[in-house]
Design a protein around this motif. Sequence first.
Motif: not given
Length: 58
Positions: A26, A17-18, A23, A39, A20
Amino acid sequence: MVVIVDRNLCTGCGQCIDTCPVEALSLGSDDIVVADADSCVDCGQCIDVCPVEALSLD
């Protein structure tokens, strides 16, 4: 293509997650990573950082 999360392997650590850049990842309500197919840009950065190899591109 989109990132596929192996729910049996994902520990919910959040490293992907950090990482990507768009974003697209999730944490779901069960603390397992969820990918947003609309996305995701198929860059693969999340796959490279996953410590348990729970991610792949399909």
